[in-house]
Scaffold this active site. Structure first.
Site, PDB file in Angstrom:
ATOM      1  N   SER A  40      -2.394   3.062   4.123  1.00  0.00           N
ATOM      2  CA  SER A  40      -2.496   1.750   2.986  1.00  0.00           C
ATOM      3  C   SER A  40      -0.761   1.268   3.669  1.00  0.00           C
ATOM      4  CB  SER A  40      -2.095   2.141   1.621  1.00  0.00           C
ATOM      5  OG  SER A  40      -1.598   1.179   0.814  1.00  0.00           O
ATOM      6  N   TYR A  98       2.325   7.583  -4.556  1.00  0.00           N
ATOM      7  CA  TYR A  98       1.582   7.072  -3.936  1.00  0.00           C
ATOM      8  C   TYR A  98       2.024   6.661  -2.654  1.00  0.00           C
ATOM      9  CZ  TYR A  98      -2.383   4.140  -2.592  1.00  0.00           C
ATOM     10  OH  TYR A  98      -3.626   3.319  -1.758  1.00  0.00           O
TER      11      TYR A  98
END
Length: 321
Positions: A159, A185
């Site tokens: 990501s 994350y």
């Protein structure tokens, strides 16, 4: 830095869909495993690859829900697996290896994003344990089947969040730092990119190549732990609650978001390449700052090797030559 980390200048754009990328590809006789394949980006990936003739296996924690989601797609089977449970991952992978079948494509699309702090059974921070360690265990256990393919690809969904501060190899579990769900994350997504790089180094002699992917900012199940206010602040939601779709600004629908995954899985122009971070259906630029590209540390071979060594220590498993 991986010397292959240079754009190929493909004809594709942020608006390109997975179906458009897949045009002309053929996967008849090929076996594919897609984690997270029962919803969102994974589901679109499964649909497009199945249309190319692949036989696809989707491991899922909730098999009944997964079968319902995949019911309209042919050539797909569902098997039980919980990515955060080491025993569950081992059982699924060992059962596949025991069939003696080659595995041509492994797409690691499952993940979680920004939940409250939780830990796995061994005390590992939950996002790192799920997004990285679970996929590390799965890939290492499936290694014999990947080798049998005589030319396999592994696609790991990373990501653009990897650009955010948070990666700390000395404190992967937030044992010393206060837990920050966004930093955790980001750390797991940097780990995904580094994993693909280290995996590719180990797989080259067997024809196994690995790629990491930024799919774009896509509103789906991954955002379930984010509040409406957080999603609006990140520009993912419109004020009326509908998702913003603006591919030029990285805000994509599922068809556009799955395109880079499908490109990495099927593109002939990637033959002989690997260990690279990709976005918008191309190899990404290395960018030290700014919104696009890959950060230098996420394609750093030394850091990738250090993470691999630590992952082996944490899981007790490694790929076998």
């Amino acid at each position: 830095m991986n010397p292959m980390q240079n754009p190929l200048n493909t004809p594709f754009t942020p608006f390109t869909t997975a179906e458009e990328v897949a045009h002309g590809a053929h996967l008849s006789g090929k076996t594919v495993i897609v984690t997270g394949g029962a919803s969102g980006l994974g589901l679109e990936t499964v649909r497009v690859l199945a249309d190319l003739g692949a036989h696809i296996i989707v491991p899922a924690r909730n098999t009944s829900t997964a079968r319902a989601s995949l019911a309209s797609i042919t050539n797909v089977e569902v098997a039980e697996m919980d990515l955060i449970d080491p025993a569950s991952v081992r059982i699924f992978a060992e059962r596949f290896v025991a069939t003696g079948a080659p595995l041509h494509l492994l797409i690691l699309s499952a993940g979680i994003m920004t939940p409250p702090l939780f830990r796995d059974s061994k005390g590992r921070e939950g996002q790192f344990a799920t997004n990285h360690l679970g996929h590390f265990r799965l890939t290492a256990t499936l290694w014999p089947a990947l080798k049998l393919a005589g030319g396999a690809r592994v696609v790991v969904l990373s990501s653009r969040a990897h650009q955010l501060p948070g990666f700390d190899l000395t404190d992967l579990d937030f044992a010393r730092r206060p837990y920050d769900k966004v930093a955790a994350y980001a750390q797991s997504k940097a780990a995904n990119a580094l994993f693909a790089l280290a995996l590719d180094i180990r797989g080259q002699n067997y024809g196994i190549r690995a790629f990491s992917v930024h799919p774009g900012s896509v509103f789906g199940n991954l955002t379930k732990h984010a509040s409406r206010e957080e999603l609006e602040a990140y520009g993912i939601l419109n004020p009326d609650g509908t998702p913003q779709i603006d591919p030029a600004q990285d805000k994509k629908n599922f068809a556009q978001g799955a395109a880079t995954t499908v490109w990495c899985a099927t593109a002939p122009e990637l033959d002989g390449l690997g260990g690279v971070y990709c976005e918008d259906c191309d190899i990404a630029y290395v960018e030290a700052e700014g919104g696009f590209g890959v950060r230098p540390y996420a394609v750093n071979p030394d850091l990738a090797e250090a993470l691999w060594t630590e992952s082996v220590r944490l899981t007790g498993i490694d790929v076998q030559g």
